[in-house]
Design a protein around this motif. Structure first.
Motif, mmCIF file in Angstrom:
data_model
loop_
_atom_site.group_PDB
_atom_site.id
_atom_site.type_symbol
_atom_site.label_atom_id
_atom_site.label_comp_id
_atom_site.label_asym_id
_atom_site.label_seq_id
_atom_site.Cartn_x
_atom_site.Cartn_y
_atom_site.Cartn_z
ATOM 1 N N UNK A 1 0.852 -1.186 0.000
ATOM 2 C CA UNK A 1 0.000 0.000 0.000
ATOM 3 C C UNK A 1 0.890 1.239 0.000
ATOM 4 N N UNK A 2 0.691 2.130 -0.978
ATOM 5 C CA UNK A 2 1.538 3.321 -1.094
ATOM 6 C C UNK A 2 1.250 4.286 0.040
ATOM 7 N N UNK A 3 2.215 5.195 0.263
ATOM 8 C CA UNK A 3 2.023 6.200 1.312
ATOM 9 C C UNK A 3 0.786 7.053 1.047
ATOM 10 N N UNK A 4 0.576 7.385 -0.232
ATOM 11 C CA UNK A 4 -0.589 8.201 -0.586
ATOM 12 C C UNK A 4 -1.886 7.456 -0.283
ATOM 13 N N UNK A 5 -1.945 6.184 -0.672
ATOM 14 C CA UNK A 5 -3.150 5.385 -0.404
ATOM 15 C C UNK A 5 -3.355 5.194 1.093
ATOM 16 N N UNK A 6 -2.237 5.008 1.814
ATOM 17 C CA UNK A 6 -2.337 4.841 3.264
ATOM 18 C C UNK A 6 -2.878 6.122 3.908
ATOM 19 N N UNK A 7 -2.379 7.279 3.425
ATOM 20 C CA UNK A 7 -2.865 8.559 3.945
ATOM 21 C C UNK A 7 -4.351 8.739 3.641
ATOM 22 N N UNK A 8 -4.751 8.436 2.404
ATOM 23 C CA UNK A 8 -6.162 8.588 2.023
ATOM 24 C C UNK A 8 -7.063 7.678 2.848
ATOM 25 N N UNK A 9 -6.564 6.491 3.149
ATOM 26 C CA UNK A 9 -7.349 5.559 3.958
ATOM 27 C C UNK A 9 -7.555 6.118 5.367
ATOM 28 N N UNK A 10 -6.471 6.627 5.971
ATOM 29 C CA UNK A 10 -6.569 7.201 7.318
ATOM 30 C C UNK A 10 -7.426 8.473 7.306
ATOM 31 N N UNK A 11 -7.284 9.279 6.244
ATOM 32 C CA UNK A 11 -8.084 10.489 6.115
ATOM 33 C C UNK A 11 -9.568 10.161 6.057
ATOM 34 N N UNK A 12 -9.900 9.150 5.265
ATOM 35 C CA UNK A 12 -11.304 8.766 5.140
ATOM 36 C C UNK A 12 -11.861 8.229 6.454
ATOM 37 N N UNK A 13 -11.047 7.479 7.184
ATOM 38 C CA UNK A 13 -11.486 6.968 8.485
ATOM 39 C C UNK A 13 -11.752 8.113 9.452
ATOM 40 N N UNK A 14 -10.859 9.125 9.414
ATOM 41 C CA UNK A 14 -11.030 10.281 10.292
ATOM 42 C C UNK A 14 -12.312 11.032 9.946
ATOM 43 N N UNK A 15 -12.528 11.274 8.655
ATOM 44 C CA UNK A 15 -13.714 12.021 8.230
ATOM 45 C C UNK A 15 -14.994 11.238 8.494
ATOM 46 N N UNK A 16 -14.928 9.932 8.358
ATOM 47 C CA UNK A 16 -16.105 9.106 8.658
ATOM 48 C C UNK A 16 -16.463 9.219 10.138
ATOM 49 N N UNK A 17 -15.432 9.170 11.006
ATOM 50 C CA UNK A 17 -15.688 9.306 12.434
ATOM 51 C C UNK A 17 -16.190 10.718 12.754
ATOM 52 N N UNK A 18 -15.642 11.721 12.064
ATOM 53 C CA UNK A 18 -16.104 13.096 12.263
ATOM 54 C C UNK A 18 -17.571 13.224 11.860
ATOM 55 N N UNK A 19 -17.943 12.548 10.797
ATOM 56 C CA UNK A 19 -19.331 12.525 10.333
ATOM 57 C C UNK A 19 -20.239 11.965 11.427
ATOM 58 N N UNK A 20 -19.796 10.859 12.022
ATOM 59 C CA UNK A 20 -20.565 10.221 13.093
ATOM 60 C C UNK A 20 -20.653 11.133 14.317
ATOM 61 N N UNK A 21 -19.527 11.762 14.661
ATOM 62 C CA UNK A 21 -19.509 12.680 15.806
ATOM 63 C C UNK A 21 -20.442 13.869 15.568
ATOM 64 N N UNK A 22 -20.453 14.375 14.342
ATOM 65 C CA UNK A 22 -21.308 15.521 14.020
ATOM 66 C C UNK A 22 -22.778 15.158 14.184
ATOM 67 N N UNK A 23 -23.142 13.942 13.788
ATOM 68 C CA UNK A 23 -24.535 13.516 13.968
ATOM 69 C C UNK A 23 -24.890 13.455 15.453
ATOM 70 N N UNK A 24 -23.962 12.993 16.275
ATOM 71 C CA UNK A 24 -24.215 12.957 17.726
ATOM 72 C C UNK A 24 -24.406 14.367 18.278
ATOM 73 N N UNK A 25 -23.544 15.303 17.822
ATOM 74 C CA UNK A 25 -23.696 16.699 18.245
ATOM 75 C C UNK A 25 -25.036 17.258 17.783
ATOM 76 N N UNK A 26 -25.417 16.932 16.570
ATOM 77 C CA UNK A 26 -26.689 17.415 16.021
ATOM 78 C C UNK A 26 -27.863 16.916 16.863
ATOM 79 N N UNK A 27 -27.864 15.640 17.214
ATOM 80 C CA UNK A 27 -28.962 15.099 18.029
ATOM 81 C C UNK A 27 -28.979 15.740 19.418
ATOM 82 N N UNK A 28 -27.809 15.996 19.967
ATOM 83 C CA UNK A 28 -27.760 16.674 21.266
ATOM 84 C C UNK A 28 -28.316 18.086 21.160
ATOM 85 N N UNK A 29 -28.041 18.749 20.043
ATOM 86 C CA UNK A 29 -28.560 20.111 19.862
ATOM 87 C C UNK A 29 -30.077 20.122 19.801
#
Length: 769
Positions: A6-34
Motif C-alpha cells: 500500500x503506497x504512502x498516498x493510499x495509506x494517507x487517504x485511507x486514514x483520512x477517510x477513516x477520520x472524516x467518517x468518524x467526524x461525520x458520526x460525531x457531528x450527527x451525535x452533536x446534532x442530536x444533542x442540539x
C-alpha cells in the motif's frame, strides 16, 4: 493491518477517510444533542440570504418543515433575508442586511450597545442565481440533494449536511459570525478549530492547485495570517505568487470565514447610528450600483499586502461604479487595521456544488470516492436497471432503460422510457419518453399555472456569451439561431446579455407532458435545423433560464417535489409487498418519517385499483401501522383499513364460492330424516394454507388424519323434515336453538358471532338454498 504494498498516498487517504467518517458520526451525535439537550451550546441565529422573495419563500417553507418535524434546535432564531426591493446587492450587501436584521432583533430586547457581544451567528449566503446549475435556481442550491440517507431516514440536502456538520461549532467560539457559501460542503471536525480572540479567521483546506485555480486561494505571510487573497488565478500565476507548495497544494478559500464581534461592530458602524440602523447610510452601501461582494470587498482589505489603490482596482461582483468606489473607501477605513488569521484544517474535504458537470461527476463517483461517508448512488429510490446510473428520490419502472452515468432526482421514469447516457432528469414524470444523451431535463412550474421544461447540455455554461462561443447541447448557440432562421431579437430581449442564461429557448405549456415535448423539440432543432421549425418555434411563448427562475412558482415546485417523494416511497413500499416481503419489513421503506396523510391517500388509492393480493396487503399493512402508532387519517382509525382488508377477503371467498356452487334447481326432500356421523380432523402440516387469503392466491394443501373419539365418530348431524315452511337450527353441544322463515336470513352467513353461521353456509354450499 494495511495491505502489503500500500503506497504512502493510499495509506494517507485511507486514514483520512477513516477520520472524516468518524467526524461525520460525531457531528450527527452533536446534532442530536442540539435537538434534545437544552444545555447544549447552539447557534443564537441562523440566517440564510436569498436572491428574491420567491426564493426566500422556498427557503422558509423548507425551514418550517424541518422545524415542525423537530429537526432544528428550537432555541435558535432562524431568518431568511432576500435582497431588498428585488435588487441584486451582492453577498457583501446581503451581509450588511444580516447585521441590520440582528441589530433590530436585539434592539427590541433593549440592546443598543455591544449588540453582537455574546451572540453566535451562522450566516449562509445562498442568494445566487445558480446559473451554472439552473435546476437549483428557484428552490436554491442550498437545498439541493446530497446522496445520503440520514440516520433518521430523511434524504439529505446541502443545508442539512451543513447544519449537522456545524452543530458542534458554537461550543468552539465565544461569539462572532461564521459566514459560509451555500454551494460548498465542508467536511471537517470542529474540534480541529483553534479560534483566535480577535480579528477574522479564514478556514482553509489543502487542495491541489488545479482545484484552487477555479476558486480563491490564500497566501500565508509566514506568521499564520493572510498576506494576499488570490482569486481564480491560473496554476502558473499561483506558482509564481508562491501559493503552491512542494506537493502541488494550495490553501484553498473554502468560503468559511469567522468574524469576531469587533469586526461586526466596525462593519455595522457603516450602516448605523448610535447602535440603531440608519436607513440613509444603509442604502448607500446596500444597492445594485455598489453591489458589494463579501469575499471580494470584505476579505481583500484584511490581507496584509493589500493597498487602497489596489483595492479600488479589484474586480467587483458587478460593475466599477462611483458608488462602489465610495463604499470601498469606507470599508477599507474600518477593516484594514484588522488582520485575518489563516487556519488550514487537515484531514478535511471540500466538495463544490458549482456546475452541472461537477454535479454529474459527483453523483457518478460516489462508490469510488465517497462511499465511506455512507453516500450512495441510489437514495430513497427503486433499484436501477443500470448499476452505472444514480438516483435520488426517484422511481424507475421495470421496462425503462437508463444509460451509463444517468442521474435522476425527484423523478418518475415509467413504461418504455429511456434516458441517454450522462443525462440528468429532475422533477419530472416521464412515460414512454426518450431523453437524449448528455442533457439536463428539468421541469419548473411557473406563474399562471403553467410549466416550462428547461433542456440544455451537461457541459453548457449559461454565462458564456455568443461572441465567446456560447454553446447549447455542446454545440454552437450561434449556429442554432442562424440555421433555424431565427434572429437575435427573437431570442434575447433588448439590453439582455447574449448568453444562454438569458436566451428565450424554452416554450411554456399548460401541462408537464406538453412541456417535455416542447423541450425535446428544441433539442431536435439543434440536430436537424430548419427554417420551418424556426418559424414555428418563434411563434411560441418562451422563457429563458433567467425568466423561468424569476417567474418560478416555488411553492408549487416544492409541493410537486413532495408529491413525487411521497409517490416514490409509496411505490417502493407496494413493490416490496408484491415481492412477498413481510409487511413490517415493507413498512421500513418509510423509515422514521413514517406515513403521512398524503402517503396514506396515495396507498388507499393504489389499494382501490390493485388486484386482490396487493389490495389486502396494503390495507392490512396500513391498519397495523395505524394501530401501532395510534394515528388516524381522514377521520378513520386502524379499524377502517382493517375492515376493508377482511371485506376484500370475504368478497373474494364469496365470489369464488359462487362459481363452484352446484346448480340444484330440482332439489327436493327425499327422506323424512337423515343422520350423518363424521370423524374429527387433525392437521399434521400445512395448517392455514387452506384459509384466505393464502388459499385464494396459492391454493391450499394440508396433510391431516381423521380420528374417532372412544370409538365414536363425534361429528353428528341430523336433518329432519318439518311440516311448516321454516328451518329450525339446533346445536346440542352448546345448547342453542333458532329458526328462520326468510331465505335472506340464511344467505347472511358471514357473521362470525352467529351461532348458526356454519349451518347456513352448509345449506348454501350444498345448493339447498
Amino acid at each position: 493491518m494495511d495491505k502489503p504494498g500500500l503506497s504512502n498516498e493510499n495509506r494517507y487517504n485511507k486514514l483520512k477517510n477513516l477520520f472524516l467518517k468518524q467526524s461525520y458520526t460525531d457531528s450527527w451525535s452533536d446534532y442530536e444533542r442540539s435537538l434534545h439537550e437544552r444545555g447544549f451550546i447552539k447557534w443564537d441565529y441562523i440566517v440564510l440570504t436569498a436572491s428574491n422573495k420567491r426564493q426566500a419563500e422556498a427557503f422558509e417553507i423548507q425551514l418550517d418543515h424541518r422545524f415542525k418535524a423537530g429537526k432544528l434546535p428550537k432555541e435558535t432564531h432562524y431568518a431568511v433575508l432576500p435582497d431588498p426591493e428585488g435588487e441584486r446587492i451582492g453577498s457583501g450587501g446581503a451581509t450588511f442586511n444580516v447585521l441590520r436584521y440582528i441589530a433590530e432583533c436585539e434592539n427590541k430586547k433593549g440592546r443598543f450597545e455591544d449588540i453582537f457581544d455574546g451572540l453566535r451567528i451562522l450566516v449562509i449566503h445562498s442568494g445566487g442565481d445558480s446559473k451554472r446549475v439552473p435546476q437549483y435556481s428557484a428552490v436554491g442550491k442550498l437545498f439541493s440533494p446530497v446522496p445520503r440517507e440520514l440516520p433518521d431516514g430523511r434524504g439529505s440536502t446541502l443545508f442539512d449536511e451543513l447544519i449537522i456538520a456545524l452543530s458542534g461549532m458554537p461550543s468552539r467560539i465565544k461569539d462572532g459570525m461564521l459566514i459560509l457559501s451555500g454551494d460548498v460542503l465542508l467536511l471537517f471536525n470542529p474540534l480541529q478549530m483553534d479560534v483566535p480572540g480577535n480579528g477574522a479567521l479564514a478556514i482553509s483546506f489543502k487542495e491541489p492547485a488545479e482545484v484552487g485555480k477555479d476558486h480563491g486561494v490564500f497566501l500565508d505571510d509566514g506568521k499564520g495570517c493572510v498576506k494576499q487573497f488570490l482569486h481564480k488565478l491560473s496554476v502558473e500565476k499561483l506558482k509564481s505568487a508562491g501559493a503552491v507548495n512542494e506537493h502541488g497544494m494550495v490553501d484553498l478559500d473554502t468560503g468559511a470565514i469567522l468574524f469576531n464581534t469587533d469586526i461586526l461592530k466596525a462593519l455595522y458602524s457603516l450602516v448605523s447610528t448610535d447602535g440603531k440602523p440608519d436607513q440613509k447610510k444603509f442604502e448607500s452601501y446596500v444597492n445594485n450600483r455598489a453591489r458589494i461582494s463579501f469575499y471580494g470587498d470584505f476579505l481583500y482589505p484584511l490581507a496584509s499586502d493589500s493597498t487602497l489603490e489596489s483595492f479600488y482596482k479589484e474586480q467587483p461582483e458587478g460593475d466599477f461604479t462611483d458608488e462602489l468606489r465610495e463604499c470601498r473607501k469606507g470599508i477599507w477605513e474600518v477593516l484594514h487595521d484588522f488582520s485575518m488569521r489563516l487556519i488550514c484544517l487537515s484531514p478535511a474535504r471540500f466538495i463544490h456544488f458549482g456546475t452541472t458537470r461537477e454535479l454529474s461527476e459527483l453523483m457518478n463517483s460516489i462508490e469510488d470516492d465517497l462511499e465511506f461517508l455512507d453516500w450512495k448512488s441510489c437514495v430513497l429510490s427503486t433499484s436501477l436497471p443500470n448499476p452505472k446510473a444514480s438516483a435520488y428520490g426517484s422511481y424507475v419502472g421495470r421496462r425503462s432503460k437508463l444509460g451509463d452515468g444517468v442521474y435522476l432526482e425527484n423523478s418518475y421514469i415509467l413504461d418504455e422510457s429511456t434516458v441517454g447516457a450522462g443525462s440528468i432528469v429532475s422533477s419530472l414524470k416521464l412515460r414512454n419518453v426518450d431523453v437524449p444523451e448528455n442533457v439536463v431535463l428539468h421541469c419548473l412550474p411557473v406563474d399562471e399555472d403553467k410549466f416550462v421544461v428547461r433542456i440544455y447540455g451537461i457541459g453548457d455554461n449559461p454565462k458564456s456569451l455568443v461572441g465567446d462561443g456560447a454553446e447549447l447541447f455542446g454545440r454552437s448557440l450561434k449556429d442554432f439561431i442562424e440555421k433555424n432562421g431565427l434572429s437575435y431579437d427573437e431570442i434575447w430581449e433588448e439590453g439582455k446579455p447574449h448568453d444562454l442564461w438569458n436566451a428565450k429557448l424554452f416554450p411554456i405549456a399548460d401541462k408537464k407532458d406538453e412541456a417535455v415535448k416542447e423541450a425535446l423539440s428544441v433539442y431536435d432543432m439543434m440536430q436537424e435545423p430548419s427554417t420551418k421549425a424556426g418559424r414555428e418555434f418563434a411563434g411560441r411563448k418562451r422563457l429563458s433560464l433567467a425568466e423561468s427562475f424569476l417567474r418560478a412558482d416555488v411553492v408549487r415546485a416544492l409541493e410537486i417535489n413532495d408529491d413525487l417523494e411521497n409517490r416514490v416511497l409509496s411505490r417502493i413500499f407496494t413493490d416490496s409487498l408484491l415481492n412477498g416481503d413481510y409487511y413490517e419489513d415493507s413498512l421500513k421503506t418509510f423509515r422514521n418519517q413514517g406515513i403521512n396523510p398524503e402517503i396514506y391517500n396515495i396507498l388507499m388509492d393504489d389499494a382501490k385499483n390493485a388486484d386482490f393480493s396487493l389490495k389486502i396487503r396494503i390495507y392490512y399493512a396500513l391498519s397495523r401501522y395505524m394501530k401501532q402508532h395510534m394515528v388516524s387519517f381522514d377521520g378513520h382509525n386502524y379499524e377502517y383499513p382493517e375492515s376493508l382488508c377482511f371485506s376484500a377477503i370475504k368478497d373474494a371467498v364469496y365470489e369464488n364460492a359462487l362459481k363452484l356452487l352446484p346448480e340444484r334447481k330440482d332439489c327436493h326432500i327425499a327422506k323424512d330424516e337423515v343422520n350423518i356421523s363424521l370423524p374429527v380432523r387433525v392437521n399434521w402440516g400445512g395448517g392455514w394454507t387452506d384459509t384466505p387469503p393464502y388459499c385464494n392466491e396459492n391454493g391450499g394443501v394440508v396433510l391431516n388424519a381423521a380420528i374417532s373419539l372412544n370409538g365414536i365418530l363425534p361429528v353428528q348431524i341430523t336433518v329432519r323434515r318439518l311440516d311448516k315452511l321454516k328451518i329450525e337450527f339446533e346445536s346440542q353441544d352448546v345448547g342453542v336453538k333458532g329458526e328462520v322463515t326468510d331465505v335472506s336470513q340464511i344467505q347472511k352467513c358471514n357473521n362470525p358471532y352467529d351461532q348458526f353461521a356454519l349451518h347456513k353456509a352448509a345449506l348454501i354450499a350444498c345448493g339447498v338454498i
